[in-house]
Design an enzyme around this catalytic site. Structure first.
Site, PDB file in Angstrom:
ATOM      1  N   TYR A  65       0.857  -1.185   0.000  1.00  8.81           N
ATOM      2  CA  TYR A  65       0.000   0.000   0.000  1.00  8.81           C
ATOM      3  C   TYR A  65       0.896   1.239   0.000  1.00  8.81           C
ATOM      4  CZ  TYR A  65      -3.624  -3.324   1.500  1.00  8.81           C
ATOM      5  OH  TYR A  65      -4.489  -4.393   1.597  1.00  8.81           O
ATOM      6  N   HIS A 132       0.165 -12.060   1.272  1.00  3.79           N
ATOM      7  CA  HIS A 132      -0.873 -11.278   0.592  1.00  3.79           C
ATOM      8  C   HIS A 132      -1.420 -12.000  -0.631  1.00  3.79           C
ATOM      9  CE1 HIS A 132      -2.022  -6.768  -0.137  1.00  3.79           C
ATOM     10  NE2 HIS A 132      -3.040  -7.568  -0.284  1.00  3.79           N
ATOM     11  N   PRO A 210     -15.967  -5.564   2.525  1.00  2.81           N
ATOM     12  CA  PRO A 210     -17.315  -6.036   2.889  1.00  2.81           C
ATOM     13  C   PRO A 210     -18.423  -5.127   2.377  1.00  2.81           C
ATOM     14  CG  PRO A 210     -16.290  -4.964   4.763  1.00  2.81           C
ATOM     15  CD  PRO A 210     -15.231  -5.059   3.699  1.00  2.81           C
ATOM     16  N   LEU A 211     -18.064  -3.921   1.938  1.00  2.09           N
ATOM     17  CA  LEU A 211     -19.052  -2.992   1.365  1.00  2.09           C
ATOM     18  C   LEU A 211     -18.943  -2.932  -0.157  1.00  2.09           C
ATOM     19  CD1 LEU A 211     -18.816  -0.095   3.973  1.00  2.09           C
ATOM     20  CD2 LEU A 211     -20.497  -1.931   3.841  1.00  2.09           C
ATOM     21  N   ARG A 213     -16.313  -2.574  -2.062  1.00  7.99           N
ATOM     22  CA  ARG A 213     -15.416  -1.469  -2.440  1.00  7.99           C
ATOM     23  C   ARG A 213     -16.157  -0.130  -2.464  1.00  7.99           C
ATOM     24  NH1 ARG A 213     -10.808  -4.095  -3.978  1.00  7.99           N
ATOM     25  NH2 ARG A 213     -11.117  -6.269  -4.573  1.00  7.99           N
ATOM     26  N   GLY A 214     -17.091   0.011  -1.542  1.00  5.95           N
ATOM     27  CA  GLY A 214     -17.830   1.264  -1.419  1.00  5.95           C
ATOM     28  C   GLY A 214     -19.137   1.289  -2.184  1.00  5.95           C
ATOM     29  N   SER A 217     -22.374   1.741  -0.316  1.00  5.79           N
ATOM     30  CA  SER A 217     -22.579   3.032   0.353  1.00  5.79           C
ATOM     31  C   SER A 217     -23.425   3.968  -0.498  1.00  5.79           C
ATOM     32  CB  SER A 217     -21.227   3.692   0.653  1.00  5.79           C
ATOM     33  OG  SER A 217     -20.465   2.915   1.552  1.00  5.79           O
TER      34      SER A 217
END
Length: 345
Positions: A65, A132, A210-211, A213-214, A217
């Site tokens: 990252y 990873h 869990p969303l 990747r947005g 929302s």
């Protein structure tokens, strides 16, 4: 530190080796990489401190990252007594050099990666150290991670995006504490083989994205707001030919959330929490208000009928597009050669 979110965050046991974490974690990737430009460091440190004060103490990062900048950020956030309050997870194996990605799991690289992460994080020991992605050239049984545990540099071993057979082979050499995988309302292929394998072996499950990747929302509006530097711009599910159909899934979730008196993201996150006490979702965010909203998902209760209704919205065939543009280097493509093929130096 900022005032803590009002919802009490329970603790869960992750795996069977003794690791205990907050029932919801914090994915830190988007603070530094892949989801648009890096966010202001002081704001991100403030967010991390707020999360810890709120009881979300399981922090997730990786050396890729940035590369490296997210670990450096966490290292700064963990100063002044914060380190003792958190469960710190990072990852290795994705190398970026000369403009190309490479997956590495050879012993020398594993050791060098661990030493690098320890230095950037400013810690003596990493609580949970994941591979990873799986290096298909190196037998998964190679025991460098086991040596790092014995040396006290890491406490627990994890795998990310590993197949069921890979998990079994690794677990036979040294107990795997957690497997990190993408699991959400619209990413459920792990339920057939990988989740049952983890539960059979007593391995904890860490759900990333869990969303969606947005997506859960704000639905299709999310795509309109993404910067050109955001990797989601190139993901199949967010492409125009798939987005119209996928947006219908969000609208169904949004309507149900309105009936439940919560947000669609809280509903989608609650669905993951209801998968079991061995599951820890790690939603990421860069805003304190969104963090508080995510924590409040812990108080959303779903009946079996509501779970089934939610799942029907994103049933097989309803979601268009793969998780990644190329599914290589995911659990579907993670088999390694037998240990007998390895030439020890």
């Amino acid at each position: 530190m900022a005032a803590a979110a009002p919802v009490s965050v329970p603790r869960i046991k992750l795996g069977t080796q003794g690791l205990e974490v907050s029932a919801q974690g914090l994915g830190c990737m988007g603070m530094s990489a892949f989801y648009g430009p890096p966010k202001p460091e002081p704001d991100m440190i403030k967010l991390i401190h707020h999360a810890v004060a709120a009881g979300v103490t399981f922090l997730d990062t990786s050396d890729i990252y940035g590369p490296h900048t997210n670990e450096i950020l966490l290292g700064k956030a963990l100063q002044d007594g914060v380190r003792e309050k958190v469960e710190l997870a990072t990852k290795f194996s994705i190398a970026f050099a000369d403009g190309k990605w490479e997956i590495r799991g050879d012993p020398a690289y594993v050791r060098a990666a661990c030493e690098g992460s320890l230095k950037r994080l400013g810690v003596d020991c990493i609580d949970l150290y994941y591979q990873h992605r799986v290096d298909k050239r190196v037998p998964i049984e190679i025991g460098e991670l086991k040596k790092l545990v014995e040396e006290g540099k890491i406490k627990y071993i994890g795998l990310s995006e590993a197949s069921a057979s890979t998990i079994r082979r690794a677990h036979a050499i040294h107990p795997i504490t957690a497997v990190q995988l993408e699991w959400s309302l619209w990413s459920r292929d792990v339920e057939e083989d990988i989740i049952p394998t983890c539960r059979e072996l007593g391995i904890g499950i860490v759900a990333y994205s869990p969303l969606g990747r947005g997506f859960f929302s704000s639905g299709a509006e999310l795509v309109e707001s993404l910067s050109e530097q955001d990797s989601r711009k190139h993901m199949p599910r967010f492409q125009p030919e798939n987005l119209v159909k996928n947006a219908q899934i969000f609208e169904c979730v949004n309507a149900m959330a309105a009936r439940k008196g919560c947000t669609p993201s809280q509903l989608a996150l609650a669905w993951v929490h209801h998968q079991g006490s061995d599951v820890c979702p790690i939603p990421g965010t860069t805003k304190i208000e969104n963090f508080n909203q995510n924590v409040e998902a812990l108080s959303v209760k779903l009946t079996p009928d509501e779970m089934a209704e939610l799942e029907s919205y994103a049933a097989a065939g309803e979601v268009l597009g793969d998780r990644y543009a190329q599914m290589a280097n995911t659990w579907k493509d993670s088999e390694t050669p037998p240990l007998s093929s390895w030439k020890f130096e």
